[in-house]
Design a protein around this motif. Structure first.
Motif, PDB file in Angstrom:
ATOM      1  N   VAL A  44      40.713  37.777  37.495  1.00 40.33           N
ATOM      2  CA  VAL A  44      41.311  36.762  36.600  1.00 40.33           C
ATOM      3  C   VAL A  44      41.943  37.841  35.237  1.00 40.33           C
ATOM      4  CG1 VAL A  44      41.267  35.125  35.258  1.00 40.33           C
ATOM      5  CG2 VAL A  44      40.276  34.797  37.543  1.00 40.33           C
ATOM      6  N   LYS A  48      45.586  38.761  34.075  1.00 40.62           N
ATOM      7  CA  LYS A  48      46.191  38.788  32.720  1.00 40.62           C
ATOM      8  C   LYS A  48      46.664  39.819  32.138  1.00 40.62           C
ATOM      9  CE  LYS A  48      44.006  34.028  32.261  1.00 40.62           C
ATOM     10  NZ  LYS A  48      42.571  33.341  31.790  1.00 40.62           N
ATOM     11  N   LYS A  53      50.358  35.069  36.351  1.00 39.40           N
ATOM     12  CA  LYS A  53      49.617  33.803  36.316  1.00 39.40           C
ATOM     13  C   LYS A  53      48.983  33.711  37.573  1.00 39.40           C
ATOM     14  CE  LYS A  53      51.507  31.314  32.615  1.00 39.40           C
ATOM     15  NZ  LYS A  53      51.959  29.802  32.416  1.00 39.40           N
ATOM     16  N   THR A  54      49.152  34.674  38.675  1.00 33.68           N
ATOM     17  CA  THR A  54      48.842  34.416  40.145  1.00 33.68           C
ATOM     18  C   THR A  54      47.693  35.643  40.217  1.00 33.68           C
ATOM     19  OG1 THR A  54      50.904  33.421  40.764  1.00 33.68           O
ATOM     20  CG2 THR A  54      49.317  34.285  42.429  1.00 33.68           C
ATOM     21  N   VAL A  55      46.619  35.170  40.576  1.00 34.04           N
ATOM     22  CA  VAL A  55      45.522  36.476  40.953  1.00 34.04           C
ATOM     23  C   VAL A  55      46.154  36.893  42.260  1.00 34.04           C
ATOM     24  CG1 VAL A  55      43.459  36.893  41.628  1.00 34.04           C
ATOM     25  CG2 VAL A  55      43.684  35.343  39.739  1.00 34.04           C
ATOM     26  N   ALA A  56      46.318  38.313  42.417  1.00 34.58           N
ATOM     27  CA  ALA A  56      46.851  38.922  43.666  1.00 34.58           C
ATOM     28  C   ALA A  56      45.971  39.743  44.450  1.00 34.58           C
ATOM     29  CB  ALA A  56      47.909  39.961  43.114  1.00 34.58           C
TER      30      ALA A  56
ATOM     31  N   ALA B  15      36.538  30.616  37.515  1.00 38.98           N
ATOM     32  CA  ALA B  15      36.633  31.973  36.721  1.00 38.98           C
ATOM     33  C   ALA B  15      37.987  32.016  35.668  1.00 38.98           C
ATOM     34  CB  ALA B  15      36.516  33.202  37.637  1.00 38.98           C
ATOM     35  N   GLY B  16      38.676  30.965  35.892  1.00 35.39           N
ATOM     36  CA  GLY B  16      40.094  30.934  35.393  1.00 35.39           C
ATOM     37  C   GLY B  16      41.223  31.201  35.619  1.00 35.39           C
ATOM     38  N   ALA B  17      41.250  31.375  37.117  1.00 35.79           N
ATOM     39  CA  ALA B  17      42.566  31.685  37.699  1.00 35.79           C
ATOM     40  C   ALA B  17      43.653  30.399  37.636  1.00 35.79           C
ATOM     41  CB  ALA B  17      42.486  32.192  39.218  1.00 35.79           C
ATOM     42  N   SER B  18      45.064  30.422  37.318  1.00 32.14           N
ATOM     43  CA  SER B  18      45.864  29.501  37.212  1.00 32.14           C
ATOM     44  C   SER B  18      46.334  29.388  38.918  1.00 32.14           C
ATOM     45  CB  SER B  18      46.959  29.732  36.313  1.00 32.14           C
ATOM     46  OG  SER B  18      46.609  30.067  35.108  1.00 32.14           O
ATOM     47  N   ARG B  19      46.570  30.419  39.297  1.00 32.62           N
ATOM     48  CA  ARG B  19      47.170  30.409  40.791  1.00 32.62           C
ATOM     49  C   ARG B  19      46.424  31.645  41.544  1.00 32.62           C
ATOM     50  NH1 ARG B  19      53.489  29.466  39.188  1.00 32.62           N
ATOM     51  NH2 ARG B  19      53.079  31.531  38.754  1.00 32.62           N
ATOM     52  N   VAL B  20      46.482  31.489  42.745  1.00 31.08           N
ATOM     53  CA  VAL B  20      45.759  32.389  43.571  1.00 31.08           C
ATOM     54  C   VAL B  20      46.560  32.776  44.928  1.00 31.08           C
ATOM     55  CG1 VAL B  20      43.723  32.781  45.067  1.00 31.08           C
ATOM     56  CG2 VAL B  20      43.362  31.522  43.002  1.00 31.08           C
ATOM     57  N   SER B  21      47.059  33.893  45.066  1.00 23.90           N
ATOM     58  CA  SER B  21      47.780  34.128  46.138  1.00 23.90           C
ATOM     59  C   SER B  21      46.915  34.146  47.322  1.00 23.90           C
ATOM     60  CB  SER B  21      48.553  35.626  46.307  1.00 23.90           C
ATOM     61  OG  SER B  21      47.399  36.640  46.504  1.00 23.90           O
ATOM     62  N   GLU B  23      46.644  36.123  49.739  1.00 24.62           N
ATOM     63  CA  GLU B  23      46.271  37.401  50.158  1.00 24.62           C
ATOM     64  C   GLU B  23      45.028  37.711  49.324  1.00 24.62           C
ATOM     65  OE1 GLU B  23      48.709  40.538  48.654  1.00 24.62           O
ATOM     66  OE2 GLU B  23      47.261  42.019  49.666  1.00 24.62           O
ATOM     67  N   ALA B  24      45.148  37.126  48.033  1.00 25.41           N
ATOM     68  CA  ALA B  24      43.992  37.444  47.020  1.00 25.41           C
ATOM     69  C   ALA B  24      42.683  36.411  47.630  1.00 25.41           C
ATOM     70  CB  ALA B  24      44.019  36.826  45.666  1.00 25.41           C
TER      71      ALA B  24
END
Lengths: 65, 65
Positions: A44, A48, A53-56, B15-21, B23-24
């Protein structure tokens, strides 16, 4: 706990354990949990840092150890 | 996979993610899985090294990184 006691035991059995103490199953759960949360927090932060805003997937790869 | 796609996403959100791909989430599942199995295999080896048939909490502690 994200992984149940039963799952922790199952993983150890699949890895070749004959028997698993209650303490070992509990400790194993705790370690998996800690690892997962540490990697998630780091991923995360990395997303940032990259102003996303998206975790990749690349955040996870870079975060994992 | 010992941890579902939904659980992987849940951990990242906690853990604080706004969005998650997609793939992630998949990469995260894979990493948790790999970590858990690596630690399990090492713990089983350590228990055998100590001439025990039962995996103990100390085997997990020593195996985890």
């Amino acid at each position: 706990m994200y992984v149940s006691d039963g799952t922790a035991r199952k993983i150890l059995k699949e890895a070749g354990a004959s028997r698993v103490s209650a303490e070992a199953a509990q400790e194993f759960q705790k370690r998996i949990n800690r690892y997962a949360f540490d990697v998630a927090q780091k991923a995360v932060k990395l997303s940032k840092h990259a102003k996303r805003k998206t975790v990749a997937g690349s955040d996870i790869s870079l975060a994992a150890y």
